[in-house]
Scaffold this motif. Structure first.
Motif, short mmCIF file in Angstrom:
data_model
loop_
_atom_site.label_atom_id
_atom_site.label_comp_id
_atom_site.label_asym_id
_atom_site.label_seq_id
_atom_site.Cartn_x
_atom_site.Cartn_y
_atom_site.Cartn_z
N ARG A 169 1.41 -30.02 -21.05
CA ARG A 169 0.25 -29.73 -20.03
C ARG A 169 -0.69 -28.55 -20.22
O ARG A 169 -0.42 -27.82 -20.85
CB ARG A 169 0.81 -29.46 -18.70
CG ARG A 169 0.90 -30.71 -17.66
CD ARG A 169 1.71 -30.37 -16.40
NE ARG A 169 1.61 -29.14 -15.77
CZ ARG A 169 2.01 -28.83 -14.44
NH1 ARG A 169 3.07 -29.53 -14.19
NH2 ARG A 169 1.90 -27.66 -13.88
N ARG A 199 8.37 -28.39 -22.10
CA ARG A 199 8.20 -29.36 -21.17
C ARG A 199 7.01 -30.32 -21.70
O ARG A 199 6.13 -29.97 -22.45
CB ARG A 199 7.42 -28.69 -19.82
CG ARG A 199 7.13 -30.08 -18.93
CD ARG A 199 6.91 -29.55 -17.38
NE ARG A 199 5.86 -28.38 -17.23
CZ ARG A 199 5.67 -28.04 -16.09
NH1 ARG A 199 6.41 -28.32 -15.01
NH2 ARG A 199 4.70 -27.08 -16.05
N GLY A 242 9.93 -29.89 -9.40
CA GLY A 242 9.36 -31.37 -9.58
C GLY A 242 10.80 -32.09 -10.12
O GLY A 242 10.69 -33.36 -9.70
N ASP A 256 6.52 -31.03 -3.11
CA ASP A 256 6.79 -30.29 -4.26
C ASP A 256 5.64 -29.60 -4.53
O ASP A 256 4.60 -30.20 -4.91
CB ASP A 256 7.38 -31.27 -5.40
CG ASP A 256 6.92 -30.78 -6.77
OD1 ASP A 256 7.03 -29.59 -6.96
OD2 ASP A 256 7.00 -31.70 -7.48
MG MG Z 1 6.02 -29.74 -11.24
#
Ligand code: MG
Ligand code: AP5
Length: 214
Positions: free
Chosen positions: A160, A127, A14, A84
């Motif tokens: 996430r 992340r 990404g 992606d």
């Molecule tokens: Mg990604």
């Protein structure tokens, strides 16, 4: 320019796809982002996708293939796109090849961003993803200008749901079983290139650009 990004979850697909898309002025098409925007919007597709994504499993091929083929038929994809997270299974790759053959088109490169599993879990825990536009950051390697706020759209950054360590392990095993065979598939098609994804993200990008412009 039509490019496929291959690589394990967290390899940096990404991150690189977004930079390539910006540099060459083509859309960044992420099936994960499309699913997440459907989850956010509470659609039927979103509900279905969430039940798989939260388990680290793949969303079924029929749903995913149709969604992707619809997306790349839109006008903004006429000059190309960076895919992606698709294809992720051999049936997805075969469907894409066939759809492109029918239009007498082809993929230029499948870029494998190569990162060993050990490095992945560390990246995922750091992340942060934007709830608004899907932009991705890392608290150490690619920090936003203001903590927990997206540089691009000003919305909140979150961890996430599928980035919990146990779900990451599951995603990695699904990757090795179902997605890694695509490396041979695209190697046989003669369009595979591999980049060392353990380097600094700017160096990975420089390697990709050098390859595209060679
Ligand atoms: Mg990604
Ligand atoms: P998706 O959203 O595609 O997730 P994924 O493949 O697991 O990949 P990620 O987005 O987690 O990683 P990435 O490679 O994009 O890494 P990033 O650039 O963020 O899919 C999610 C789910 O949706 C799937 O599990 C599945 O359920 C479903 N799905 C999606 N597509 C599907 C399909 N085709 N078929 C079926 N189901 C599908 O980088 C990771 C972190 O590392 C970031 O924090 C980043 O800042 C940092 N980083 C990046 N590069 C570097 C570097 N060089 N050095 C240091 N840090 C770096």
């Amino acid at each position: 320019m039509k490019i496929i990004m291959l690589g394990a979850p967290g390899a940096g697909k990404g991150t690189q796809a977004k930079m390539i898309a910006e540099k060459y002025g083509v859309p960044h098409v992420s099936t994960g982002d499309i699913f997440r925007s459907n989850i956010k919007g509470g659609t039927e597709l979103g509900k279905l996708a969430k039940s798989y994504m939260d388990q680290g499993q793949l969303v079924p091929d029929d749903v995913t293939i149709q969604m992707l083929l619809d997306r790349i038929s839109q006008d903004d994809c006429a000059k190309g796109y960076i895919l992606d997270g698709f294809p992720r299974t051999i049936p997805q790759a075969e469907s894409l090849t066939k759809a492109l053959d029918d239009r007498r088109e082809m993929i230029d490169y499948a870029i494998d961003v190569d990162v060993p599993d050990e490095a992945i879990v560390n990246r995922m825990s750091g992340r942060r993803a934007c709830v608004g536009c899907g932009a991705t950051y890392h608290i150490v390697y690619n920090a936003p200008k203001t903590e927990n706020i997206c540089d691009v759209c000003g919305e909140k950054l979150i961890l996430r749901d599928d980035d919990k360590p146990e779900t990451v392990q599951k995603r990695l095993s699904v990757y090795h079983e179902q997605t890694q065979p695509l490396i041979d598939y695209y190697n046989n098609e003669g369009i595979l290139v591999s980049v060392d994804g353990t380097k600094d993200l700017k160096d990975v990008f420089a390697d990709i650009v050098a390859m595209l412009e060679a």
